[in-house]
Each structure stands twice: as structure tokens, then as C-alpha cells.
Design a protein around this motif. Sequence first.
Motif, PDB file in Angstrom:
ATOM      1  N   ALA A 154       0.871  -1.201   0.196  1.00  0.00           N
ATOM      2  CA  ALA A 154      -0.059  -0.016   0.044  1.00  0.00           C
ATOM      3  C   ALA A 154       0.755   1.207   0.126  1.00  0.00           C
ATOM      4  N   ASP A 155       2.047   1.114   0.553  1.00  0.00           N
ATOM      5  CA  ASP A 155       2.874   2.325   0.543  1.00  0.00           C
ATOM      6  C   ASP A 155       3.830   2.521  -0.634  1.00  0.00           C
ATOM      7  N   GLY A 156       3.651   1.508  -1.925  1.00  0.00           N
ATOM      8  CA  GLY A 156       4.195   1.795  -2.989  1.00  0.00           C
ATOM      9  C   GLY A 156       5.527   0.906  -3.273  1.00  0.00           C
ATOM     10  N   TRP A 157       5.653  -0.079  -2.500  1.00  0.00           N
ATOM     11  CA  TRP A 157       6.714  -1.012  -2.784  1.00  0.00           C
ATOM     12  C   TRP A 157       6.327  -2.241  -3.726  1.00  0.00           C
ATOM     13  N   SER A 158       7.250  -2.500  -4.611  1.00  0.00           N
ATOM     14  CA  SER A 158       6.631  -3.738  -5.647  1.00  0.00           C
ATOM     15  C   SER A 158       7.910  -4.707  -5.273  1.00  0.00           C
ATOM     16  N   ILE A 159       7.478  -6.054  -4.660  1.00  0.00           N
ATOM     17  CA  ILE A 159       8.169  -6.873  -4.293  1.00  0.00           C
ATOM     18  C   ILE A 159       8.166  -8.260  -5.338  1.00  0.00           C
ATOM     19  N   GLU A 160       9.213  -8.561  -5.802  1.00  0.00           N
ATOM     20  CA  GLU A 160       9.200  -9.815  -6.734  1.00  0.00           C
ATOM     21  C   GLU A 160       9.851 -11.037  -6.109  1.00  0.00           C
ATOM     22  N   PHE A 161       9.152 -12.013  -5.984  1.00  0.00           N
ATOM     23  CA  PHE A 161       9.681 -13.201  -5.257  1.00  0.00           C
ATOM     24  C   PHE A 161      10.467 -14.012  -6.420  1.00  0.00           C
ATOM     25  N   VAL A 162      11.684 -13.945  -6.612  1.00  0.00           N
ATOM     26  CA  VAL A 162      12.527 -14.533  -7.597  1.00  0.00           C
ATOM     27  C   VAL A 162      12.617 -16.254  -7.815  1.00  0.00           C
ATOM     28  N   ASP A 163      12.927 -16.605  -6.448  1.00  0.00           N
ATOM     29  CA  ASP A 163      13.249 -17.836  -6.235  1.00  0.00           C
ATOM     30  C   ASP A 163      13.021 -18.366  -4.953  1.00  0.00           C
ATOM     31  N   TYR A 164      12.800 -19.695  -4.769  1.00  0.00           N
ATOM     32  CA  TYR A 164      12.326 -20.234  -3.699  1.00  0.00           C
ATOM     33  C   TYR A 164      13.264 -21.463  -3.237  1.00  0.00           C
ATOM     34  N   ASP A 165      13.073 -21.811  -1.910  1.00  0.00           N
ATOM     35  CA  ASP A 165      13.880 -23.070  -1.594  1.00  0.00           C
ATOM     36  C   ASP A 165      12.570 -23.846  -1.407  1.00  0.00           C
ATOM     37  N   GLU A 166      12.292 -24.944  -2.254  1.00  0.00           N
ATOM     38  CA  GLU A 166      10.900 -25.595  -2.090  1.00  0.00           C
ATOM     39  C   GLU A 166      11.296 -26.791  -1.120  1.00  0.00           C
ATOM     40  N   SER A 167      12.522 -27.114  -0.683  1.00  0.00           N
ATOM     41  CA  SER A 167      12.551 -28.275   0.255  1.00  0.00           C
ATOM     42  C   SER A 167      12.264 -27.999   1.681  1.00  0.00           C
ATOM     43  N   LEU A 168      12.082 -26.604   1.941  1.00  0.00           N
ATOM     44  CA  LEU A 168      11.497 -25.974   3.476  1.00  0.00           C
ATOM     45  C   LEU A 168      10.179 -25.980   3.486  1.00  0.00           C
ATOM     46  N   ARG A 169       9.907 -26.069   4.594  1.00  0.00           N
ATOM     47  CA  ARG A 169       8.344 -26.245   4.873  1.00  0.00           C
ATOM     48  C   ARG A 169       8.160 -24.947   6.019  1.00  0.00           C
ATOM     49  N   PRO A 170       7.624 -23.967   5.794  1.00  0.00           N
ATOM     50  CA  PRO A 170       6.918 -23.674   4.554  1.00  0.00           C
ATOM     51  C   PRO A 170       8.141 -23.320   3.463  1.00  0.00           C
ATOM     52  N   ALA A 171       7.773 -23.457   2.080  1.00  0.00           N
ATOM     53  CA  ALA A 171       8.994 -22.954   1.242  1.00  0.00           C
ATOM     54  C   ALA A 171       9.077 -21.632   1.391  1.00  0.00           C
ATOM     55  N   LEU A 172      10.559 -21.077   1.316  1.00  0.00           N
ATOM     56  CA  LEU A 172      10.706 -19.728   1.504  1.00  0.00           C
ATOM     57  C   LEU A 172      11.500 -19.362   0.432  1.00  0.00           C
ATOM     58  N   ALA A 173      11.523 -17.851   0.045  1.00  0.00           N
ATOM     59  CA  ALA A 173      12.207 -17.305  -0.921  1.00  0.00           C
ATOM     60  C   ALA A 173      13.679 -17.228  -0.901  1.00  0.00           C
ATOM     61  N   THR A 174      14.437 -17.417  -1.874  1.00  0.00           N
ATOM     62  CA  THR A 174      15.698 -17.252  -1.810  1.00  0.00           C
ATOM     63  C   THR A 174      16.338 -15.906  -2.549  1.00  0.00           C
ATOM     64  N   ARG A 175      15.450 -15.471  -3.507  1.00  0.00           N
ATOM     65  CA  ARG A 175      15.791 -14.086  -3.871  1.00  0.00           C
ATOM     66  C   ARG A 175      14.696 -13.315  -3.978  1.00  0.00           C
ATOM     67  N   LEU A 176      14.925 -12.218  -3.701  1.00  0.00           N
ATOM     68  CA  LEU A 176      13.863 -11.073  -3.588  1.00  0.00           C
ATOM     69  C   LEU A 176      14.305  -9.832  -4.407  1.00  0.00           C
ATOM     70  N   ARG A 177      13.396  -9.090  -5.174  1.00  0.00           N
ATOM     71  CA  ARG A 177      13.748  -7.577  -5.550  1.00  0.00           C
ATOM     72  C   ARG A 177      12.462  -6.895  -5.112  1.00  0.00           C
ATOM     73  N   ALA A 178      12.784  -5.807  -4.340  1.00  0.00           N
ATOM     74  CA  ALA A 178      11.846  -4.870  -3.863  1.00  0.00           C
ATOM     75  C   ALA A 178      12.279  -3.484  -4.521  1.00  0.00           C
ATOM     76  N   ASP A 179      11.350  -2.838  -5.056  1.00  0.00           N
ATOM     77  CA  ASP A 179      11.541  -1.397  -5.649  1.00  0.00           C
ATOM     78  C   ASP A 179      10.472  -0.309  -5.224  1.00  0.00           C
ATOM     79  N   ARG A 180      10.848   0.891  -4.929  1.00  0.00           N
ATOM     80  CA  ARG A 180       9.950   2.019  -4.736  1.00  0.00           C
ATOM     81  C   ARG A 180      10.791   3.005  -5.298  1.00  0.00           C
ATOM     82  N   PRO A 181      10.607   3.364  -6.656  1.00  0.00           N
ATOM     83  CA  PRO A 181      11.431   4.272  -7.401  1.00  0.00           C
ATOM     84  C   PRO A 181      11.741   5.481  -6.546  1.00  0.00           C
TER      85      PRO A 181
END
Length: 195
Positions: A154-181
Motif C-alpha cells: 500500500a505504501d508503494g513498494w513492489s516486491i518480486e519473489f524470484v526464487d524459492y527453496d521448496e525443500s523447506l516447510r513452508p517454502a521460502l524465498a531465496t531471491r527477492l527484488r523490492a522497488d519503490r523508485p
Amino acid sequence: MCLILLSGIAGCAGNRAVSRPAAAVDSAQAERERAVDALSSWSFSGRIAVSDGRDGGSARIEWQQSTDRAEITLRAPVSGQTWKLSGDDASGWTLHGTRAGGVQGANAEALLLRETGWRLPFSALRRWLFGLRAGAGDEILLREGGLPSKLVSADGWSIEFVDYDESLRPALATRLRADRPPHKVRLAISTWQLP
């Protein structure tokens, strides 16, 4: 600080977001929140890069979380400079590595920005790490398989979850990109530790 581009962080992903009914997204996220809320402590190590459009930097990052208390260590690869941010929102934060004896503040994001020039939305980032919304107005898209693909805060950040470790429970992101120009945050997690 000089921005050092990390090719492992800046890569592109082939994860396609899929449109799902709001009820399906809410159900998937409620299940994910229950799994994450059951984690009383966790940690990860990896790399982080930040930029404000003009200046930036990169560092190794180690984040240890126990209930609400966090200890985050940042080590710059070129200069060897190390900062350690520790505390919680209730009792305040301390940053070591910028001044003798450390510096204290009530807000982690404001303290790090004031002392290092790095803008990291800490309160939200703790939720985003797990693919969770940080506020009521946040919108989320899921990729095939039901994992979060993109989140728009809601405050303008855009977050992309690029990759995950799906062997974990729950599966967790291993690469993130966050942008708010003009601000950018890139995070590559090499190791997650869960209880």
C-alpha cells in the motif's frame, strides 16, 4: 558508498504469475501465515544490495530472529566495514559500527537510514521474507503452485519473489527484488535456518 551489482541478485526469473480468485489467494495466504506464525525463531545468511538511484552499496547479511527480537549483521565486501543492528520495535534498536559505543533509535529503518544512508523497510521486510503481506492494503499475486510471485504494498513498494527453496516447510524465498523508485533492494539468501 559505491553500488556493486551482484549478478546473482540481479538475474531474471521465469516464474509466471497466475490470476486467481481473491478467495483462493486469501486462503493460500492464511495457510502460509499460520505456518510462518508457528516459527518462533529463524535465521538466514546471504547478500543484499541497496540503491537510492544515486548511491548504494552491497553487503553480506546475517539475520537472526527470536520472537520479536532481531540481530542483523551487515559486512561490506570491499571495505570490510561491519554494522550490527539489534533490538525490537518495543524496546528500541542499537546500531554498532558507525560510532563508538553504538547509536540507539526507536525505529530500525530510520536509524539505519540516518547512520548509513541505506533505506531498508525493516518492519515490512520481515513479512516479505516469508511471502506475506505487511499491511491491509497490500496486494499479492501467486505463481503456479500457489507460492507468492509478486506483492504490491500500500505504501508503494513492489516486491518480486524470484526464487524459492521448496525443500523447506513452508517454502521460502531465496531471491527477492523490492522497488519503490528510486529505491531498490536486492536480496539473495544462501542459507535459511528454521527450528
